[in-house]
Design a protein around this motif. Sequence first.
Motif: not given
Length: 383
Positions: A244-253, A268-279, A281-285
């Motif tokens: 879903h993070t990839i889909f969001s980025h595709a929409i907004f980019s 909006v793109d920063d939040i939707a694309y990267s809010h599952h990243e972890k400090w 470096g173990t997050g996604y996408p």
Amino acid sequence: MTDLSSCTILLVDDTEANIDVLVEALGQEYDITVAMDGPSALEIVRQSPPDLILLDVMMPGMDGYEVCHILKENPETEGIPVIFLTAMTSPQDKARGFEEGAVDYMVKPFSIIEVKARVHVHLSLLMARRELALQNRMLEMEILHRTRELSETQAVIIESMAGLAETRDTDTGDHVLRARLYVEFLSLKLMDHPRFQHFFAHSPPELIGRAAILHDIGKVGVPDEILLKPGHLTAEEFETIKLHTIFSHAIFSKALSRLEKKQFLSIVDDIAYSHHEKWDGTGYPRGLRGDEIPIPARLMAIADVYDAMISARVYKPAMSHEEAAEYIISQSGKHFDPDVAAAFAEHQNVFRKIASTYGPGSSFGQTLSASAPIDWDTILEDG
């Protein structure tokens, strides 16, 4: 040609003969008021400001220089043009007249033709300035109106897109609106922090909060059987959810590539694309680490995790605020930016209040929308 017939002129001179000559010369074209000394002139100006003042210098008691000085020190009268009309002819006298703020300096004996010409010029300039000021105010009002329209349109689009996500997942509606509050609150608390000042200097907290509403819009691309599954996901299904993070980025980019001004949509793109990243470096996408993660996404990470933990789902019960807060604080420097986690820890009671006030079953969705300004005084009361 500008009509000056409604203009008013104040004549100030202690010699009655001079007054009579000027009244006769100007009275047919303008509305004339007369004063024979400085204090009387100031009182007339106080009661009914004229458009222009013809001012003698040598008068008993208060001279014309002092009158002009007093007028120019007062913001309500500083814009009235003053023309000195005096028998004082030395260069020093003229220089002082202009230093006191006069727009012109004429000497006696004066030519009626010259007086009329200069009065006409300065009144014409005054009217032109007023017209320009009026046009500027009208332009400012139009810009304000257009800006408000744009903001309202933006808000409606946000709400519509959030509503689209809600039709796929009924848990989404209240969650995204609480997320707005969490993220905007963190933004308010961190906007003066040395690490974040550069970002918030151009990105107000309200903008970040509104952007947070669309953080899960990419879930519209996740199949129903996975998105709405009433139980734990398999490893393969979780990998699909992560898309879903990839889909969001595709929409907004794609939208960003067509815009000249991109601030809001970039956030909006920063939040939707990267809010599952972890400090760590173990997050996604993308496996971003530390400051590589956009600031809005770091705020959203805490908001998203906190709200998910305290919310009941078909596959899990709700955790207590204390359990969620303990987890977030324990993940400082691992999952979360340490400074953002510290702001959460310091103000966690506000998160508790937002959750209890606007949690499931409340009328939150009816009382707050993407376009509504947030009354932080009410929310923070006793918070």
